[in-house]
Motif scaffolding. Structure first.
Motif, PDB file in Angstrom:
ATOM      1  N   PHE A 467       0.829  -1.214   0.000  1.00  0.00           N
ATOM      2  CA  PHE A 467       0.000   0.000   0.000  1.00  0.00           C
ATOM      3  C   PHE A 467       0.861   1.260   0.000  1.00  0.00           C
ATOM      4  N   THR A 468       1.891   1.309   0.836  1.00  0.00           N
ATOM      5  CA  THR A 468       2.742   2.494   0.905  1.00  0.00           C
ATOM      6  C   THR A 468       3.600   2.645  -0.350  1.00  0.00           C
ATOM      7  N   LEU A 469       3.976   1.523  -0.972  1.00  0.00           N
ATOM      8  CA  LEU A 469       4.713   1.612  -2.228  1.00  0.00           C
ATOM      9  C   LEU A 469       3.899   2.356  -3.288  1.00  0.00           C
ATOM     10  N   PHE A 470       2.604   2.067  -3.352  1.00  0.00           N
ATOM     11  CA  PHE A 470       1.772   2.750  -4.339  1.00  0.00           C
ATOM     12  C   PHE A 470       1.407   4.165  -3.904  1.00  0.00           C
ATOM     13  N   SER A 471       1.028   4.341  -2.637  1.00  0.00           N
ATOM     14  CA  SER A 471       0.572   5.661  -2.188  1.00  0.00           C
ATOM     15  C   SER A 471       1.690   6.695  -2.263  1.00  0.00           C
ATOM     16  N   SER A 472       2.916   6.301  -1.909  1.00  0.00           N
ATOM     17  CA  SER A 472       4.029   7.257  -1.974  1.00  0.00           C
ATOM     18  C   SER A 472       4.343   7.641  -3.419  1.00  0.00           C
ATOM     19  N   THR A 473       4.324   6.673  -4.330  1.00  0.00           N
ATOM     20  CA  THR A 473       4.563   7.004  -5.740  1.00  0.00           C
ATOM     21  C   THR A 473       3.391   7.774  -6.333  1.00  0.00           C
TER      22      THR A 473
END
Length: 486
Positions: A467-473
Protein backbone atom coordinates in the motif's frame (compact mmCIF):
# COMPACT_ATOMS: atom_id res chain seq x y z
CA UNK A 1 17.88 -32.63 14.37
CA UNK A 2 18.62 -33.88 10.87
CA UNK A 3 16.62 -30.99 9.42
CA UNK A 4 18.44 -28.51 11.61
CA UNK A 5 21.76 -30.04 10.57
CA UNK A 6 20.79 -29.60 6.93
CA UNK A 7 20.01 -25.95 7.60
CA UNK A 8 23.41 -25.51 9.23
CA UNK A 9 25.08 -27.03 6.17
CA UNK A 10 23.21 -24.63 3.86
CA UNK A 11 24.20 -21.69 6.04
CA UNK A 12 27.87 -22.71 6.04
CA UNK A 13 27.78 -23.10 2.26
CA UNK A 14 26.31 -19.63 1.79
CA UNK A 15 28.79 -18.06 4.20
CA UNK A 16 31.67 -19.59 2.23
CA UNK A 17 30.13 -18.34 -1.02
CA UNK A 18 29.89 -14.83 0.38
CA UNK A 19 33.50 -14.92 1.53
CA UNK A 20 34.95 -16.38 -1.67
CA UNK A 21 32.79 -14.87 -4.42
CA UNK A 22 31.49 -11.71 -2.79
CA UNK A 23 34.42 -9.56 -3.87
CA UNK A 24 34.60 -11.03 -7.41
CA UNK A 25 30.94 -11.56 -8.34
CA UNK A 26 28.61 -8.75 -7.25
CA UNK A 27 25.08 -8.34 -8.57
CA UNK A 28 25.02 -4.74 -7.35
CA UNK A 29 28.17 -3.90 -9.28
CA UNK A 30 26.73 -5.62 -12.36
CA UNK A 31 23.54 -3.53 -12.16
CA UNK A 32 25.50 -0.28 -12.07
CA UNK A 33 28.36 -1.08 -14.43
CA UNK A 34 27.15 -3.74 -16.88
CA UNK A 35 23.62 -2.73 -17.84
CA UNK A 36 24.52 0.14 -20.17
CA UNK A 37 24.14 3.07 -17.78
CA UNK A 38 25.70 6.29 -19.05
CA UNK A 39 26.63 9.27 -16.92
CA UNK A 40 26.99 12.89 -18.02
CA UNK A 41 30.41 14.57 -17.79
CA UNK A 42 30.70 18.21 -16.81
CA UNK A 43 32.87 20.41 -19.04
CA UNK A 44 36.32 21.44 -17.86
CA UNK A 45 37.30 25.01 -17.07
CA UNK A 46 39.11 25.37 -20.40
CA UNK A 47 36.03 24.22 -22.33
CA UNK A 48 33.81 26.63 -20.40
CA UNK A 49 36.19 29.52 -21.09
CA UNK A 50 36.25 28.73 -24.79
CA UNK A 51 32.45 28.60 -24.98
CA UNK A 52 32.04 31.77 -22.94
CA UNK A 53 34.78 33.64 -24.81
CA UNK A 54 36.87 34.22 -21.71
CA UNK A 55 40.57 34.66 -22.55
CA UNK A 56 42.99 32.28 -20.91
CA UNK A 57 45.33 33.60 -18.25
CA UNK A 58 48.91 33.96 -19.37
CA UNK A 59 51.54 32.74 -16.94
CA UNK A 60 54.47 34.96 -16.28
CA UNK A 61 57.76 33.91 -17.74
CA UNK A 62 59.70 31.65 -15.42
CA UNK A 63 56.71 30.98 -13.15
CA UNK A 64 54.55 27.87 -13.11
CA UNK A 65 51.24 27.20 -11.37
CA UNK A 66 51.61 25.62 -7.95
CA UNK A 67 50.63 21.99 -7.54
CA UNK A 68 47.30 21.50 -5.78
CA UNK A 69 46.32 25.13 -6.20
CA UNK A 70 42.60 25.62 -6.82
CA UNK A 71 41.97 27.49 -10.09
CA UNK A 72 40.23 30.82 -9.84
CA UNK A 73 36.47 30.88 -10.19
CA UNK A 74 34.90 32.72 -13.10
CA UNK A 75 31.38 33.49 -14.26
CA UNK A 76 29.64 32.15 -17.35
CA UNK A 77 26.19 32.97 -18.80
CA UNK A 78 23.42 30.63 -17.67
CA UNK A 79 22.05 30.38 -21.20
CA UNK A 80 25.40 29.28 -22.60
CA UNK A 81 24.96 26.64 -25.32
CA UNK A 82 26.64 23.61 -23.76
CA UNK A 83 26.33 19.97 -24.80
CA UNK A 84 27.25 17.46 -22.12
CA UNK A 85 29.26 14.43 -23.13
CA UNK A 86 28.39 10.96 -21.84
CA UNK A 87 30.51 8.04 -20.67
CA UNK A 88 29.66 4.48 -19.60
CA UNK A 89 29.52 3.93 -15.85
CA UNK A 90 32.56 1.89 -14.81
CA UNK A 91 33.70 0.20 -11.63
CA UNK A 92 36.26 2.91 -10.92
CA UNK A 93 33.48 5.48 -11.09
CA UNK A 94 31.06 3.86 -8.64
CA UNK A 95 33.41 2.74 -5.86
CA UNK A 96 33.77 6.35 -4.72
CA UNK A 97 30.05 7.13 -4.71
CA UNK A 98 28.17 7.87 -1.54
CA UNK A 99 26.46 4.80 0.00
CA UNK A 100 27.97 2.48 -2.61
CA UNK A 101 29.11 -0.04 0.00
CA UNK A 102 25.61 -0.02 1.55
CA UNK A 103 23.97 -0.61 -1.81
CA UNK A 104 26.38 -3.41 -2.73
CA UNK A 105 26.01 -5.15 0.62
CA UNK A 106 22.21 -4.88 0.75
CA UNK A 107 21.53 -6.10 -2.78
CA UNK A 108 24.12 -8.88 -2.71
CA UNK A 109 23.07 -10.10 0.72
CA UNK A 110 19.41 -10.13 -0.33
CA UNK A 111 20.37 -12.27 -3.34
CA UNK A 112 22.23 -14.67 -1.06
CA UNK A 113 19.23 -14.73 1.28
CA UNK A 114 16.97 -15.59 -1.63
CA UNK A 115 19.30 -18.44 -2.58
CA UNK A 116 19.14 -19.77 0.99
CA UNK A 117 15.36 -19.52 0.90
CA UNK A 118 15.11 -21.42 -2.40
CA UNK A 119 17.53 -24.11 -1.24
CA UNK A 120 15.60 -24.55 1.98
CA UNK A 121 12.26 -24.73 0.20
CA UNK A 122 13.61 -27.47 -2.01
CA UNK A 123 15.02 -29.31 0.98
CA UNK A 124 11.88 -29.08 3.10
CA UNK A 125 9.61 -30.13 0.22
CA UNK A 126 6.92 -27.78 1.45
CA UNK A 127 6.86 -29.12 5.04
CA UNK A 128 6.03 -26.22 7.32
CA UNK A 129 8.61 -25.53 10.02
CA UNK A 130 7.44 -22.49 12.00
CA UNK A 131 10.93 -21.31 12.90
CA UNK A 132 14.09 -22.22 11.07
CA UNK A 133 17.48 -20.85 10.14
CA UNK A 134 16.39 -19.38 6.83
CA UNK A 135 13.95 -17.21 8.77
CA UNK A 136 16.98 -15.75 10.47
CA UNK A 137 18.33 -14.86 7.01
CA UNK A 138 15.01 -13.24 6.11
CA UNK A 139 14.97 -11.22 9.34
CA UNK A 140 18.54 -10.07 8.70
CA UNK A 141 17.70 -8.91 5.18
CA UNK A 142 14.62 -7.02 6.41
CA UNK A 143 16.66 -5.52 9.24
CA UNK A 144 19.43 -4.34 6.91
CA UNK A 145 16.85 -2.79 4.56
CA UNK A 146 15.23 -0.91 7.43
CA UNK A 147 18.63 0.24 8.62
CA UNK A 148 19.44 1.67 5.19
CA UNK A 149 16.07 3.45 4.92
CA UNK A 150 16.45 4.91 8.41
CA UNK A 151 19.98 6.09 7.57
CA UNK A 152 18.70 7.89 4.48
CA UNK A 153 15.73 9.24 6.43
CA UNK A 154 17.97 10.67 9.16
CA UNK A 155 19.90 12.69 6.55
CA UNK A 156 16.85 14.91 6.12
CA UNK A 157 17.00 15.86 9.81
CA UNK A 158 20.61 17.08 9.63
CA UNK A 159 21.60 20.59 8.68
CA UNK A 160 19.62 23.75 8.14
CA UNK A 161 19.22 23.29 4.37
CA UNK A 162 16.81 20.34 4.69
CA UNK A 163 13.99 22.07 6.53
CA UNK A 164 11.50 21.35 3.73
CA UNK A 165 12.43 17.65 3.52
CA UNK A 166 12.24 17.33 7.30
CA UNK A 167 8.78 18.88 7.43
CA UNK A 168 7.61 16.63 4.59
CA UNK A 169 8.74 13.49 6.44
CA UNK A 170 6.98 14.59 9.63
CA UNK A 171 3.74 15.54 7.90
CA UNK A 172 3.57 12.35 5.84
CA UNK A 173 4.39 10.29 8.94
CA UNK A 174 1.36 11.68 10.78
CA UNK A 175 -0.73 11.30 7.62
CA UNK A 176 0.17 7.62 7.35
CA UNK A 177 -0.51 7.23 11.07
CA UNK A 178 -4.04 8.56 10.55
CA UNK A 179 -4.54 6.30 7.52
CA UNK A 180 -3.27 3.26 9.44
CA UNK A 181 -5.61 3.97 12.36
CA UNK A 182 -8.56 4.12 9.96
CA UNK A 183 -7.50 0.94 8.17
CA UNK A 184 -7.02 -1.06 11.37
CA UNK A 185 -10.63 -0.48 12.43
CA UNK A 186 -12.01 -1.87 9.16
CA UNK A 187 -13.85 -5.15 9.59
CA UNK A 188 -12.02 -8.33 8.61
CA UNK A 189 -14.82 -9.20 6.20
CA UNK A 190 -13.76 -6.22 4.11
CA UNK A 191 -9.98 -6.06 4.57
CA UNK A 192 -8.67 -9.48 5.64
CA UNK A 193 -5.42 -8.69 7.41
CA UNK A 194 -5.96 -11.39 10.04
CA UNK A 195 -5.17 -9.17 13.03
CA UNK A 196 -8.30 -10.07 14.97
CA UNK A 197 -7.59 -13.80 14.76
CA UNK A 198 -3.94 -13.13 15.56
CA UNK A 199 -4.83 -11.20 18.72
CA UNK A 200 -7.30 -13.83 19.86
CA UNK A 201 -4.77 -16.62 19.36
CA UNK A 202 -1.92 -14.73 21.02
CA UNK A 203 -4.10 -13.74 23.97
CA UNK A 204 -5.17 -17.35 24.45
CA UNK A 205 -1.75 -18.99 24.11
CA UNK A 206 0.10 -16.34 26.13
CA UNK A 207 -2.34 -16.72 29.03
CA UNK A 208 -1.93 -20.50 29.06
CA UNK A 209 1.84 -20.25 28.81
CA UNK A 210 2.04 -17.85 31.76
CA UNK A 211 -0.24 -20.07 33.84
CA UNK A 212 1.98 -23.05 33.11
CA UNK A 213 4.93 -21.01 34.36
CA UNK A 214 3.11 -20.22 37.60
CA UNK A 215 2.34 -16.60 36.73
CA UNK A 216 -1.07 -15.04 37.10
CA UNK A 217 -2.08 -12.96 34.11
CA UNK A 218 -5.25 -12.08 32.25
CA UNK A 219 -3.41 -11.87 28.96
CA UNK A 220 -1.42 -9.27 27.01
CA UNK A 221 -2.40 -5.68 26.33
CA UNK A 222 -5.83 -4.77 25.02
CA UNK A 223 -6.60 -4.95 21.33
CA UNK A 224 -6.80 -1.16 21.13
CA UNK A 225 -3.26 -0.74 22.47
CA UNK A 226 -1.93 -3.43 20.13
CA UNK A 227 -3.52 -1.82 17.08
CA UNK A 228 -2.29 1.61 18.16
CA UNK A 229 1.27 0.25 18.30
CA UNK A 230 0.85 -1.24 14.83
CA UNK A 231 -0.49 2.10 13.57
CA UNK A 232 2.56 3.96 14.94
CA UNK A 233 4.91 1.50 13.23
CA UNK A 234 2.95 1.84 9.98
CA UNK A 235 3.14 5.63 10.19
CA UNK A 236 6.90 5.52 10.74
CA UNK A 237 7.37 3.14 7.81
CA UNK A 238 5.24 5.38 5.61
CA UNK A 239 7.48 8.30 6.52
CA UNK A 240 10.53 6.25 5.54
CA UNK A 241 9.06 5.60 2.08
CA UNK A 242 8.05 9.21 1.42
CA UNK A 243 11.11 10.36 -0.51
CA UNK A 244 11.82 6.95 -2.07
CA UNK A 245 8.29 7.10 -3.48
CA UNK A 246 8.78 10.65 -4.74
CA UNK A 247 12.04 9.62 -6.37
CA UNK A 248 10.52 6.56 -8.08
CA UNK A 249 7.61 8.63 -9.39
CA UNK A 250 10.03 11.18 -10.86
CA UNK A 251 12.05 8.43 -12.57
CA UNK A 252 8.84 6.83 -13.87
CA UNK A 253 7.65 10.17 -15.24
CA UNK A 254 10.94 10.69 -17.05
CA UNK A 255 11.08 7.08 -18.28
CA UNK A 256 7.72 7.51 -20.00
CA UNK A 257 9.19 10.48 -21.84
CA UNK A 258 12.55 9.00 -22.79
CA UNK A 259 11.23 5.60 -23.90
CA UNK A 260 7.97 6.70 -25.54
CA UNK A 261 8.90 4.93 -28.78
CA UNK A 262 9.16 1.51 -27.09
CA UNK A 263 5.59 0.31 -26.60
CA UNK A 264 6.57 -2.88 -24.77
CA UNK A 265 8.79 -1.01 -22.33
CA UNK A 266 6.06 1.52 -21.66
CA UNK A 267 3.60 -1.28 -20.99
CA UNK A 268 5.96 -2.98 -18.55
CA UNK A 269 6.78 0.31 -16.83
CA UNK A 270 3.11 1.20 -16.34
CA UNK A 271 2.33 -2.33 -15.19
CA UNK A 272 5.18 -2.13 -12.70
CA UNK A 273 3.92 1.23 -11.47
CA UNK A 274 0.36 0.04 -10.71
CA UNK A 275 1.41 -3.42 -9.46
CA UNK A 276 1.49 -2.38 -5.75
CA UNK A 277 -2.12 -1.20 -6.04
CA UNK A 278 -3.14 -4.49 -7.66
CA UNK A 279 -1.35 -6.41 -4.91
CA UNK A 280 -2.99 -4.38 -2.15
CA UNK A 281 -6.42 -5.00 -3.70
CA UNK A 282 -5.92 -8.76 -3.31
CA UNK A 283 -6.50 -8.33 0.44
CA UNK A 284 -9.83 -6.53 -0.10
CA UNK A 285 -12.24 -9.42 0.29
CA UNK A 286 -15.29 -8.24 -1.71
CA UNK A 287 -13.29 -7.59 -4.89
CA UNK A 288 -10.73 -10.38 -4.63
CA UNK A 289 -11.44 -13.45 -2.50
CA UNK A 290 -15.22 -13.38 -2.83
CA UNK A 291 -14.95 -12.76 -6.55
CA UNK A 292 -12.45 -15.55 -7.21
CA UNK A 293 -13.23 -18.18 -4.56
CA UNK A 294 -16.97 -17.74 -3.78
CA UNK A 295 -18.77 -16.46 -6.85
CA UNK A 296 -19.84 -19.07 -9.40
CA UNK A 297 -20.07 -17.63 -12.87
CA UNK A 298 -22.69 -18.59 -15.44
CA UNK A 299 -21.92 -21.90 -17.06
CA UNK A 300 -19.54 -23.00 -14.29
CA UNK A 301 -20.10 -25.49 -11.49
CA UNK A 302 -17.55 -24.13 -9.02
CA UNK A 303 -15.58 -20.96 -8.34
CA UNK A 304 -12.49 -20.06 -10.35
CA UNK A 305 -10.07 -20.82 -7.50
CA UNK A 306 -9.95 -22.58 -4.17
CA UNK A 307 -9.09 -20.56 -1.04
CA UNK A 308 -5.67 -22.20 -0.83
CA UNK A 309 -4.93 -21.45 -4.50
CA UNK A 310 -5.94 -17.83 -3.89
CA UNK A 311 -3.41 -17.53 -1.06
CA UNK A 312 -0.72 -18.88 -3.34
CA UNK A 313 -1.79 -16.43 -6.05
CA UNK A 314 -1.16 -13.50 -3.73
CA UNK A 315 2.32 -14.72 -2.88
CA UNK A 316 3.27 -15.45 -6.48
CA UNK A 317 1.94 -12.07 -7.60
CA UNK A 318 4.22 -10.30 -5.10
CA UNK A 319 7.27 -12.21 -6.35
CA UNK A 320 6.44 -11.43 -9.99
CA UNK A 321 5.87 -7.74 -9.26
CA UNK A 322 9.19 -7.42 -7.39
CA UNK A 323 11.07 -9.22 -10.17
CA UNK A 324 9.50 -6.94 -12.77
CA UNK A 325 10.57 -3.84 -10.89
CA UNK A 326 14.06 -5.22 -10.44
CA UNK A 327 14.29 -5.94 -14.17
CA UNK A 328 13.30 -2.33 -14.92
CA UNK A 329 15.84 -0.92 -12.49
CA UNK A 330 18.45 0.02 -15.16
CA UNK A 331 15.76 1.90 -17.09
CA UNK A 332 14.81 3.96 -14.06
CA UNK A 333 18.42 4.60 -13.07
CA UNK A 334 19.21 5.88 -16.55
CA UNK A 335 16.19 8.16 -16.32
CA UNK A 336 17.67 9.53 -13.12
CA UNK A 337 21.10 10.07 -14.71
CA UNK A 338 19.42 12.02 -17.50
CA UNK A 339 18.45 14.54 -14.83
CA UNK A 340 21.84 16.22 -15.36
CA UNK A 341 20.88 17.11 -18.92
CA UNK A 342 17.43 18.23 -17.74
CA UNK A 343 18.99 20.66 -15.30
CA UNK A 344 21.16 22.07 -18.08
CA UNK A 345 18.15 22.61 -20.37
CA UNK A 346 16.28 24.40 -17.59
CA UNK A 347 19.32 26.55 -16.85
CA UNK A 348 19.54 27.64 -20.50
CA UNK A 349 16.14 29.31 -20.12
CA UNK A 350 17.31 31.39 -17.15
CA UNK A 351 18.95 34.81 -17.23
CA UNK A 352 22.06 35.87 -15.35
CA UNK A 353 25.39 34.23 -14.75
CA UNK A 354 26.69 31.25 -12.78
CA UNK A 355 30.15 30.34 -11.55
CA UNK A 356 32.05 27.52 -13.19
CA UNK A 357 32.34 25.54 -9.94
CA UNK A 358 28.63 25.82 -9.19
CA UNK A 359 27.77 24.65 -12.70
CA UNK A 360 30.15 21.69 -12.50
CA UNK A 361 28.80 20.68 -9.08
CA UNK A 362 25.25 20.80 -10.43
CA UNK A 363 26.14 18.27 -13.13
CA UNK A 364 28.38 16.07 -10.99
CA UNK A 365 25.90 15.86 -8.09
CA UNK A 366 23.49 13.78 -10.16
CA UNK A 367 25.94 10.94 -10.61
CA UNK A 368 27.32 11.37 -7.08
CA UNK A 369 23.94 10.37 -5.57
CA UNK A 370 23.33 7.43 -7.92
CA UNK A 371 23.70 4.81 -5.18
CA UNK A 372 21.39 6.77 -2.88
CA UNK A 373 18.71 6.65 -5.57
CA UNK A 374 19.40 2.95 -6.16
CA UNK A 375 18.90 2.26 -2.44
CA UNK A 376 15.66 4.23 -2.41
CA UNK A 377 14.48 2.09 -5.33
CA UNK A 378 15.56 -1.37 -4.17
CA UNK A 379 15.21 -1.32 -0.35
CA UNK A 380 11.37 -1.12 -0.24
CA UNK A 381 11.16 -3.93 -2.82
CA UNK A 382 13.42 -6.15 -0.70
CA UNK A 383 11.27 -5.52 2.37
CA UNK A 384 8.12 -6.37 0.41
CA UNK A 385 9.61 -9.57 -1.00
CA UNK A 386 10.97 -10.88 2.28
CA UNK A 387 7.80 -10.01 4.20
CA UNK A 388 6.00 -12.18 1.64
CA UNK A 389 8.54 -14.98 2.23
CA UNK A 390 7.93 -14.82 6.00
CA UNK A 391 4.18 -14.61 5.42
CA UNK A 392 4.32 -17.75 3.32
CA UNK A 393 6.45 -19.93 5.59
CA UNK A 394 5.37 -18.79 9.06
CA UNK A 395 1.75 -18.46 7.94
CA UNK A 396 1.58 -22.08 6.81
CA UNK A 397 1.06 -21.39 3.09
CA UNK A 398 2.69 -22.95 0.05
CA UNK A 399 3.38 -22.13 -3.57
CA UNK A 400 1.21 -24.99 -4.87
CA UNK A 401 -2.08 -23.88 -3.33
CA UNK A 402 -2.04 -26.05 -0.19
CA UNK A 403 -1.80 -24.61 3.27
CA UNK A 404 -1.80 -25.90 6.79
CA UNK A 405 -5.19 -26.04 8.48
CA UNK A 406 -5.47 -24.25 11.78
CA UNK A 407 -6.58 -26.18 14.80
CA UNK A 408 -8.18 -24.80 17.91
CA UNK A 409 -6.36 -26.99 20.42
CA UNK A 410 -5.11 -25.33 23.52
CA UNK A 411 -1.49 -24.58 24.00
CA UNK A 412 0.27 -27.70 25.25
CA UNK A 413 2.48 -27.66 28.29
CA UNK A 414 6.00 -26.53 27.58
CA UNK A 415 8.46 -29.29 27.01
CA UNK A 416 10.83 -29.47 29.99
CA UNK A 417 14.45 -28.81 29.24
CA UNK A 418 16.89 -31.62 29.95
CA UNK A 419 19.05 -31.50 33.00
CA UNK A 420 22.16 -29.47 32.24
CA UNK A 421 25.36 -31.43 32.04
CA UNK A 422 28.52 -30.42 33.77
CA UNK A 423 31.36 -29.50 31.48
CA UNK A 424 34.95 -29.00 32.40
CA UNK A 425 35.18 -26.09 29.96
CA UNK A 426 33.04 -24.52 27.27
CA UNK A 427 34.90 -26.31 24.49
CA UNK A 428 33.31 -29.62 25.45
CA UNK A 429 29.90 -28.29 24.52
CA UNK A 430 29.30 -29.64 21.02
CA UNK A 431 27.43 -27.94 18.21
CA UNK A 432 24.74 -30.63 18.31
CA UNK A 433 24.00 -29.95 21.98
CA UNK A 434 23.79 -26.22 21.36
CA UNK A 435 21.49 -26.80 18.41
CA UNK A 436 19.29 -29.06 20.53
CA UNK A 437 18.91 -26.42 23.23
CA UNK A 438 18.16 -23.82 20.59
CA UNK A 439 15.51 -26.11 19.12
CA UNK A 440 13.87 -26.53 22.54
CA UNK A 441 13.81 -22.77 23.05
CA UNK A 442 12.14 -22.29 19.68
CA UNK A 443 9.62 -25.01 20.50
CA UNK A 444 8.66 -23.03 23.59
CA UNK A 445 8.15 -19.90 21.51
CA UNK A 446 5.96 -21.86 19.10
CA UNK A 447 3.47 -22.32 21.90
CA UNK A 448 2.84 -18.56 21.96
CA UNK A 449 3.46 -17.44 18.38
CA UNK A 450 1.09 -19.68 16.50
CA UNK A 451 0.41 -19.74 12.76
CA UNK A 452 -2.52 -17.38 13.25
CA UNK A 453 -0.28 -14.85 14.99
CA UNK A 454 2.27 -14.94 12.18
CA UNK A 455 -0.46 -14.64 9.57
CA UNK A 456 -1.71 -11.48 11.23
CA UNK A 457 1.71 -9.86 11.72
CA UNK A 458 3.19 -10.58 8.32
CA UNK A 459 -0.13 -10.20 6.56
CA UNK A 460 -0.28 -6.62 7.82
CA UNK A 461 3.41 -6.06 7.03
CA UNK A 462 3.06 -7.36 3.48
CA UNK A 463 -0.14 -5.49 2.71
CA UNK A 464 1.04 -2.20 4.24
CA UNK A 465 4.30 -2.35 2.30
CA UNK A 466 2.38 -2.79 -0.97
CA UNK A 467 0.00 0.00 0.00
CA UNK A 468 2.74 2.49 0.91
CA UNK A 469 4.71 1.61 -2.23
CA UNK A 470 1.77 2.75 -4.34
CA UNK A 471 0.57 5.66 -2.19
CA UNK A 472 4.03 7.26 -1.97
CA UNK A 473 4.56 7.00 -5.74
CA UNK A 474 1.01 8.28 -6.34
CA UNK A 475 1.77 11.38 -4.27
CA UNK A 476 4.92 11.87 -6.31
CA UNK A 477 3.01 11.51 -9.56
CA UNK A 478 0.48 14.13 -8.44
CA UNK A 479 3.39 16.39 -7.57
CA UNK A 480 4.97 15.88 -11.00
CA UNK A 481 1.70 16.46 -12.89
CA UNK A 482 0.97 19.63 -10.90
CA UNK A 483 4.32 21.25 -11.64
CA UNK A 484 4.16 20.04 -15.23
CA UNK A 485 0.85 21.83 -15.73
CA UNK A 486 2.15 24.96 -13.98
Amino acid sequence: MALLGGQLVITLIMVSIIQKLGSHCSIAKWVLCSTGLKRYLYPTNEELKNLAGIPKEKHKKGKHPENGKVPKSFQIPRNLDITLETAPVSTLDVIHLKFYSDFQWLLDFSIYGTMVYIMTEVQLLCHIVPLNLYHVWCCLVIGFSFKVLVTLWVQYFKGEESIGERSTCIVTGFLYLLIAMMILIIDENTLELGLDNAYTSFNHTASIFMKNQGLSSSGPASKLIVKLCFAVLCGFFGSLLTFPGLRVSKMHWDALKYYKDSKILLLLANLSYVSPLLLASLWIKPISRDYLTVRIFAGATKPIMTPSAFESLRLIAIVVAVLLRFALMPVYLQSYLNLANQKLEIQKKEAGRISNTEFQKKVAAVFYYLCVVALQYIAPLIICLYCAFMYKTLGGYSWEGVYKNLDSEECPAPEPLPEPKTFINDEEKTIAQTAHEFHLALSTMRQIFTIEVFRGIFGLATWWTCFTLFSSTAMGMLYQSYFKSV
